[in-house]
Design an enzyme around this catalytic site. Structure first.
Site, PDB file in Angstrom:
ATOM      1  N   GLU A 117       9.104 -21.022   7.563  1.00  0.00           N
ATOM      2  CA  GLU A 117       9.637 -22.299   8.024  1.00  0.00           C
ATOM      3  C   GLU A 117      10.212 -23.063   6.835  1.00  0.00           C
ATOM      4  O   GLU A 117       9.565 -23.177   5.803  1.00  0.00           O
ATOM      5  CB  GLU A 117       8.530 -23.133   8.675  1.00  0.00           C
ATOM      6  CG  GLU A 117       8.997 -24.475   9.183  1.00  0.00           C
ATOM      7  CD  GLU A 117       7.869 -25.297   9.795  1.00  0.00           C
ATOM      8  OE1 GLU A 117       8.168 -26.160  10.627  1.00  0.00           O
ATOM      9  OE2 GLU A 117       6.690 -25.072   9.425  1.00  0.00           O
TER      10      GLU A 117
ATOM     11  N   ASN B  99       0.867  -1.179   0.000  1.00  0.00           N
ATOM     12  CA  ASN B  99       0.000   0.000   0.000  1.00  0.00           C
ATOM     13  C   ASN B  99       0.900   1.223   0.000  1.00  0.00           C
ATOM     14  O   ASN B  99       1.723   1.395   0.897  1.00  0.00           O
ATOM     15  CB  ASN B  99      -0.932  -0.019   1.214  1.00  0.00           C
ATOM     16  CG  ASN B  99      -1.946  -1.137   1.095  1.00  0.00           C
ATOM     17  OD1 ASN B  99      -2.658  -1.235   0.098  1.00  0.00           O
ATOM     18  ND2 ASN B  99      -1.997  -2.004   2.081  1.00  0.00           N
TER      19      ASN B  99
END
Length: 134
Positions: A125, A60
């Site tokens: 991860e 944004n």
């Protein structure tokens, strides 16, 4: 009747688009597939040849205050062929990585993994490609 639902992307909001793209190029070997610039925001889709699933970065243009992850966000997970080589590569490129750990369930090895964080604090991860994590 089945709808053949297919996962296609996950979206995260980023505070510095160029920095995020550079990080994901280095850490996950992702490249820009598409980018759409609008008046108030930019959507950037990252991918690699390993999967059709994409990571959407939403920037944004005038976001204030900074984003927070709240209490619901967990992590993005990727699998790799050689967890130790990947871990060394990331650390050699200046990316902080947790120690490699193993997870067992009912005395059976479930996963070998470690975590990193992107520039906006999102956890990623890395899992050894084995078992259910192919």
């Amino acid at each position: 009747m089945t709808t053949n639902t297919k996962l296609i992307h996950t979206m995260i909001r980023v505070s510095d688009l160029d920095n995020a793209i550079a990080f994901y190029r280095t850490a996950l070997e992702l490249e820009v597939k598409d980018q759409f610039v609008f008046d108030g925001f930019t959507l950037t889709y990252l991918y690699n040849q390993e999967t059709a699933f994409e990571l959407e970065l939403t920037f944004n243009h005038e976001a204030s205050p900074s984003y927070t992850h709240g209490s619901g966000y967990g992590h993005i997970a990727v699998s790799v062929e050689d967890i130790e080589t990947c871990h060394r590569r990331l650390k050699s490129q200046g990316i902080q990585a947790s120690d490699i750990k193993q997870l067992h369930h009912q005395k059976h090895h479930l996963a070998t993994f470690f975590f990193i964080k992107d520039p906006d604090g999102y956890k990623i991860e890395f899992l050894q490609r084995q078992g259910r994590y192919l």
